[in-house]
Design a protein around this motif. Structure first.
Motif, PDB file in Angstrom:
ATOM      1  N   ASP A   1       0.455  -1.642  -0.360  1.00  8.12           N
ATOM      2  CA  ASP A   1      -0.186   0.148  -0.358  1.00  8.12           C
ATOM      3  C   ASP A   1       0.799   1.637  -0.427  1.00  8.12           C
ATOM      4  OD1 ASP A   1      -1.449   2.162   0.605  1.00  8.12           O
ATOM      5  OD2 ASP A   1      -3.037   0.982   1.963  1.00  8.12           O
ATOM      6  N   LEU A   2       1.071   1.901  -1.009  1.00  7.13           N
ATOM      7  CA  LEU A   2       1.205   3.640  -0.723  1.00  7.13           C
ATOM      8  C   LEU A   2       0.886   4.464  -0.600  1.00  7.13           C
ATOM      9  CD1 LEU A   2       4.174   2.172  -4.377  1.00  7.13           C
ATOM     10  CD2 LEU A   2       4.355   2.678  -1.945  1.00  7.13           C
ATOM     11  N   ARG A   3      -0.818   4.526  -0.966  1.00  4.86           N
ATOM     12  CA  ARG A   3      -1.408   5.869  -0.436  1.00  4.86           C
ATOM     13  C   ARG A   3      -1.244   6.581   0.789  1.00  4.86           C
ATOM     14  NH1 ARG A   3      -5.935   1.570  -2.134  1.00  4.86           N
ATOM     15  NH2 ARG A   3      -5.387  -0.133  -0.020  1.00  4.86           N
ATOM     16  N   PRO A   4      -0.715   7.925   0.644  1.00  6.64           N
ATOM     17  CA  PRO A   4      -0.486   8.105   2.638  1.00  6.64           C
ATOM     18  C   PRO A   4      -1.863   8.479   3.111  1.00  6.64           C
ATOM     19  CG  PRO A   4       0.843   9.443   0.698  1.00  6.64           C
ATOM     20  CD  PRO A   4      -0.067   8.125   0.176  1.00  6.64           C
ATOM     21  N   ALA A   5      -3.219   8.303   2.286  1.00  2.06           N
ATOM     22  CA  ALA A   5      -4.220   8.855   2.936  1.00  2.06           C
ATOM     23  C   ALA A   5      -4.098   7.101   3.853  1.00  2.06           C
ATOM     24  CB  ALA A   5      -5.041   9.552   2.566  1.00  2.06           C
ATOM     25  N   SER A   6      -3.987   6.557   3.706  1.00  6.83           N
ATOM     26  CA  SER A   6      -4.604   4.649   3.622  1.00  6.83           C
ATOM     27  C   SER A   6      -3.919   3.845   5.105  1.00  6.83           C
ATOM     28  CB  SER A   6      -4.181   3.638   2.643  1.00  6.83           C
ATOM     29  OG  SER A   6      -4.855   2.811   2.833  1.00  6.83           O
ATOM     30  N   PRO A   7      -5.282   3.655   5.977  1.00  6.51           N
ATOM     31  CA  PRO A   7      -4.196   3.359   7.260  1.00  6.51           C
ATOM     32  C   PRO A   7      -3.740   2.266   7.507  1.00  6.51           C
ATOM     33  CG  PRO A   7      -7.004   2.718   6.110  1.00  6.51           C
ATOM     34  CD  PRO A   7      -6.686   3.222   5.344  1.00  6.51           C
ATOM     35  N   THR A   8      -3.759   1.506   5.921  1.00  7.78           N
ATOM     36  CA  THR A   8      -2.982   0.731   6.138  1.00  7.78           C
ATOM     37  C   THR A   8      -1.382   1.100   4.867  1.00  7.78           C
ATOM     38  OG1 THR A   8      -3.860  -0.429   3.955  1.00  7.78           O
ATOM     39  CG2 THR A   8      -4.015  -1.599   6.113  1.00  7.78           C
ATOM     40  N   TYR A   9      -1.253   2.023   4.848  1.00  7.28           N
ATOM     41  CA  TYR A   9       0.128   2.722   4.173  1.00  7.28           C
ATOM     42  C   TYR A   9       1.355   1.793   4.351  1.00  7.28           C
ATOM     43  CZ  TYR A   9       3.548   6.155   3.103  1.00  7.28           C
ATOM     44  OH  TYR A   9       4.132   6.979   2.176  1.00  7.28           O
ATOM     45  N   ARG A  10       2.193   2.043   3.713  1.00 11.54           N
ATOM     46  CA  ARG A  10       3.087   0.878   4.178  1.00 11.54           C
ATOM     47  C   ARG A  10       3.493  -0.171   4.417  1.00 11.54           C
ATOM     48  NH1 ARG A  10       7.594   4.246   6.671  1.00 11.54           N
ATOM     49  NH2 ARG A  10       8.706   5.307   4.674  1.00 11.54           N
ATOM     50  N   ARG A  11       2.179  -0.977   4.283  1.00 12.35           N
ATOM     51  CA  ARG A  11       1.822  -2.569   4.109  1.00 12.35           C
ATOM     52  C   ARG A  11       1.799  -3.064   3.393  1.00 12.35           C
ATOM     53  NH1 ARG A  11      -2.655  -3.029   8.863  1.00 12.35           N
ATOM     54  NH2 ARG A  11      -3.000  -5.334   8.574  1.00 12.35           N
ATOM     55  N   TRP A  12       2.114  -4.400   3.540  1.00 16.25           N
ATOM     56  CA  TRP A  12       2.356  -5.414   2.580  1.00 16.25           C
ATOM     57  C   TRP A  12       1.044  -6.143   3.101  1.00 16.25           C
ATOM     58  CZ3 TRP A  12       3.815  -9.779   2.964  1.00 16.25           C
ATOM     59  CH2 TRP A  12       4.744 -10.799   3.989  1.00 16.25           C
ATOM     60  N   THR A  13       0.858  -7.720   2.121  1.00 12.33           N
ATOM     61  CA  THR A  13       0.260  -8.476   1.559  1.00 12.33           C
ATOM     62  C   THR A  13       0.611  -9.668   0.588  1.00 12.33           C
ATOM     63  OG1 THR A  13      -2.414  -9.581   2.527  1.00 12.33           O
ATOM     64  CG2 THR A  13      -2.179  -8.397   0.341  1.00 12.33           C
ATOM     65  N   ALA A  14       0.639 -11.092   0.351  1.00  8.28           N
ATOM     66  CA  ALA A  14       0.933 -11.889  -0.089  1.00  8.28           C
ATOM     67  C   ALA A  14      -0.515 -13.173  -0.586  1.00  8.28           C
ATOM     68  CB  ALA A  14       2.437 -11.850  -0.065  1.00  8.28           C
ATOM     69  N   ALA A  15      -0.038 -13.605  -1.827  1.00  3.03           N
ATOM     70  CA  ALA A  15      -0.494 -14.280  -2.065  1.00  3.03           C
ATOM     71  C   ALA A  15       0.045 -15.323  -2.372  1.00  3.03           C
ATOM     72  CB  ALA A  15      -1.949 -14.136  -2.198  1.00  3.03           C
ATOM     73  N   GLU A  16       0.192 -17.225  -2.532  1.00  3.05           N
ATOM     74  CA  GLU A  16       0.460 -17.429  -3.479  1.00  3.05           C
ATOM     75  C   GLU A  16       0.206 -17.864  -4.053  1.00  3.05           C
ATOM     76  OE1 GLU A  16       2.044 -22.159  -3.723  1.00  3.05           O
ATOM     77  OE2 GLU A  16       3.197 -21.292  -2.525  1.00  3.05           O
TER      78      GLU A  16
ATOM     79  N   ALA B   1      12.154  -0.217   4.543  1.00  2.00           N
ATOM     80  CA  ALA B   1      10.004   0.089   5.142  1.00  2.00           C
ATOM     81  C   ALA B   1       8.617  -0.971   5.608  1.00  2.00           C
ATOM     82  CB  ALA B   1       9.905   1.527   4.727  1.00  2.00           C
ATOM     83  N   PHE B   2       9.680  -2.015   3.991  1.00  2.00           N
ATOM     84  CA  PHE B   2       8.061  -2.377   3.996  1.00  2.00           C
ATOM     85  C   PHE B   2       8.297  -4.080   4.418  1.00  2.00           C
ATOM     86  CE2 PHE B   2       8.382  -0.189  -0.049  1.00  2.00           C
ATOM     87  CZ  PHE B   2       6.999   0.563   0.524  1.00  2.00           C
ATOM     88  N   ALA B   3       9.347  -4.184   5.195  1.00  2.01           N
ATOM     89  CA  ALA B   3       9.881  -5.299   5.149  1.00  2.01           C
ATOM     90  C   ALA B   3       8.888  -6.683   4.734  1.00  2.01           C
ATOM     91  CB  ALA B   3       9.859  -5.093   6.573  1.00  2.01           C
ATOM     92  N   ILE B   4       8.696  -6.791   3.505  1.00  2.00           N
ATOM     93  CA  ILE B   4       8.795  -7.568   2.859  1.00  2.00           C
ATOM     94  C   ILE B   4       9.021  -9.206   3.418  1.00  2.00           C
ATOM     95  CG2 ILE B   4       7.647  -9.142   1.246  1.00  2.00           C
ATOM     96  CD1 ILE B   4       7.771  -5.807  -0.314  1.00  2.00           C
ATOM     97  N   ALA B   5       8.212 -10.398   3.917  1.00  2.00           N
ATOM     98  CA  ALA B   5       8.886 -11.545   4.056  1.00  2.00           C
ATOM     99  C   ALA B   5       8.645 -12.692   2.844  1.00  2.00           C
ATOM    100  CB  ALA B   5       7.989 -11.817   4.893  1.00  2.00           C
ATOM    101  N   TRP B   6       9.456 -12.034   1.904  1.00  2.00           N
ATOM    102  CA  TRP B   6      10.121 -13.038   0.445  1.00  2.00           C
ATOM    103  C   TRP B   6      10.294 -14.357   1.445  1.00  2.00           C
ATOM    104  CZ3 TRP B   6       8.266 -10.619  -3.986  1.00  2.00           C
ATOM    105  CH2 TRP B   6       8.362  -9.443  -3.839  1.00  2.00           C
ATOM    106  N   PRO B   7       9.857 -15.602   0.382  1.00  2.91           N
ATOM    107  CA  PRO B   7      10.178 -17.019   0.752  1.00  2.91           C
ATOM    108  C   PRO B   7      11.492 -17.493   0.407  1.00  2.91           C
ATOM    109  CG  PRO B   7       8.434 -16.624  -1.140  1.00  2.91           C
ATOM    110  CD  PRO B   7       8.690 -15.486  -0.704  1.00  2.91           C
ATOM    111  N   ALA B   8      12.333 -16.277  -0.992  1.00  2.00           N
ATOM    112  CA  ALA B   8      13.744 -17.170  -0.613  1.00  2.00           C
ATOM    113  C   ALA B   8      14.291 -15.645  -1.048  1.00  2.00           C
ATOM    114  CB  ALA B   8      13.831 -18.258  -1.874  1.00  2.00           C
ATOM    115  N   ALA B   9      15.548 -15.443  -1.498  1.00  2.00           N
ATOM    116  CA  ALA B   9      16.096 -13.758  -2.214  1.00  2.00           C
ATOM    117  C   ALA B   9      15.583 -14.204  -3.905  1.00  2.00           C
ATOM    118  CB  ALA B   9      17.740 -14.707  -1.651  1.00  2.00           C
ATOM    119  N   PRO B  10      15.477 -13.023  -4.217  1.00  3.26           N
ATOM    120  CA  PRO B  10      15.522 -13.115  -5.758  1.00  3.26           C
ATOM    121  C   PRO B  10      16.984 -13.667  -6.321  1.00  3.26           C
ATOM    122  CG  PRO B  10      15.375 -11.276  -4.739  1.00  3.26           C
ATOM    123  CD  PRO B  10      15.698 -12.282  -3.735  1.00  3.26           C
TER     124      PRO B  10
END
Length: 176
Positions: free
Chosen positions: A87-102, A152-161
């Motif tokens: 989420d890159l929307r500054p006015a959003s309550p989840t600004y800077r948070r991430w979500t993922a799905a397989e 700033a996001f600290a995404i928990a990637w399952p592996a290094a690219p």
């Protein structure tokens, strides 16, 4: 179709409900009426394919800023990928948070990504194809991105690219 909101406002997990018989299966992948009934007015005007022959290929984190912002419905048609929305929307309550799905060809799950949310993925198998349905159409020259490993996001990637484009590797931190 089943629509499940994620912890990021507007990012929705979309699950198909396939019909199976001895021939295989048939699944509705997008229906404007079903999306509208779920509160997601989405009528794509462009479809794109990302073919990725190598495991741990990273693409992202991409977005187009206003007034060229895009919404996307992303699914895997072959292979498997770890799909991420930030989420890159500054006015959003989840600004800077991430979500993922397989996402995989087997699970038929898609992720709906609204405008103002960066998107990227890491392939989890070789020969992974990612299909995008996009609205409005992509506008060359207006693409933007943030770094895949921005603290700033600290995404928990399952592996290094193992592979990414020079442009994706060079994106700045979000606040840079």
């Amino acid at each position: 179709m089943r629509f499940t909101p994620t912890e990021i406002a507007g990012v929705v997990r979309v699950e198909t409900q396939p019909h199976s018989d001895e021939r295989g299966l048939f699944a509705r992948m997008h229906c404007p009426e079903a999306f509208a009934a779920a509160g997601i007015p989405f009528e794509p005007v462009q479809t794109s394919l990302s073919r990725n022959p190598h495991i741990h290929t990273l693409r992202g984190m991409h977005y187009q800023p206003a007034p060229y912002g895009e919404t996307k419905l992303v699914r895997v048609t072959r292979g498997r990928a770890f799909d991420v929305a930030v989420d890159l929307r500054p006015a959003s309550p989840t600004y800077r948070r991430w979500t993922a799905a397989e996402l995989s060809a087997e699970n038929l799950v898609a992720l709906f990504i609204p405008e103002g949310v960066a998107h990227g993925f890491l392939t989890l198998e070789p020969d992974t194809d990612v299909l995008y349905q996009i609205a409005p159409a992509y506008r060359p020259g207006h693409a933007a991105g943030v770094r895949w490993d921005d603290p700033a996001f600290a995404i928990a990637w399952p592996a290094a690219p193992a592979l990414m484009s020079p442009a994706d590797a060079a994106y700045p931190d979000h606040d840079a």
